[in-house]
Design a protein around this motif. Structure first.
Motif, mmCIF file in Angstrom:
data_model
loop_
_atom_site.group_PDB
_atom_site.id
_atom_site.type_symbol
_atom_site.label_atom_id
_atom_site.label_comp_id
_atom_site.label_asym_id
_atom_site.label_seq_id
_atom_site.Cartn_x
_atom_site.Cartn_y
_atom_site.Cartn_z
ATOM 1 N N ALA A 1 24.040 -3.329 30.853
ATOM 2 C CA ALA A 1 24.557 -4.158 29.758
ATOM 3 C C ALA A 1 23.888 -5.525 29.748
ATOM 4 N N ARG B 1 19.725 -6.273 22.286
ATOM 5 C CA ARG B 1 19.304 -4.888 22.024
ATOM 6 C C ARG B 1 18.181 -4.779 21.018
ATOM 7 N N GLU C 1 28.248 0.301 28.219
ATOM 8 C CA GLU C 1 29.685 0.351 28.505
ATOM 9 C C GLU C 1 29.976 0.840 29.920
ATOM 10 N N ALA D 1 20.667 4.264 19.643
ATOM 11 C CA ALA D 1 21.629 3.153 19.659
ATOM 12 C C ALA D 1 22.926 3.565 20.346
ATOM 13 N N ASP D 2 23.416 4.761 20.050
ATOM 14 C CA ASP D 2 24.627 5.269 20.708
ATOM 15 C C ASP D 2 24.415 5.341 22.226
ATOM 16 N N ASN E 1 24.391 1.859 23.766
ATOM 17 C CA ASN E 1 25.762 1.338 23.789
ATOM 18 C C ASN E 1 26.599 2.029 24.864
ATOM 19 N N TRP E 2 26.511 3.331 24.958
ATOM 20 C CA TRP E 2 27.267 4.094 25.952
ATOM 21 C C TRP E 2 26.857 3.690 27.368
#
Length: 83
Positions: A44, A50, A38, A30-31, A34-35
């Motif tokens: 994105a 997601r 970004e 998940a990190d 997300n990274w």
């Protein structure tokens, strides 16, 4: 770390893989998602929903809270259907 894309993710991103070097604070799938979102507008948009994205670490299906420790290859793909 090598990130592989499959099915409509590959088509939307117009690439089948990429090398990434996430910062130390990126510890889970998940990190990572997300990274990457970004830092890449196309990514994105492709992973906007997601919860639909499935993941595998080193060829093992995992949940989004799975640790990236010892991960060399991450595969991201949409849900699969039988047939």
């Amino acid at each position: 770390m090598r990130v592989l894309y499959f099915a409509w993710l590959r088509e939307r991103l117009d690439r089948s893989e990429q090398q990434v070097e996430p910062p130390e604070q990126v510890k889970t799938v998940a990190d990572l998602i997300n990274w990457m979102a970004e830092n890449d507008e196309a990514f994105a948009l492709a992973v906007e929903k997601r919860s639909l994205i499935r993941a595998a670490i080193n060829a093992q299906i995992v949940s989004h809270d799975a640790s990236l420790a010892d991960a060399h290859t991450i595969a991201l793909f949409p849900p699969m259907t039988g047939g």
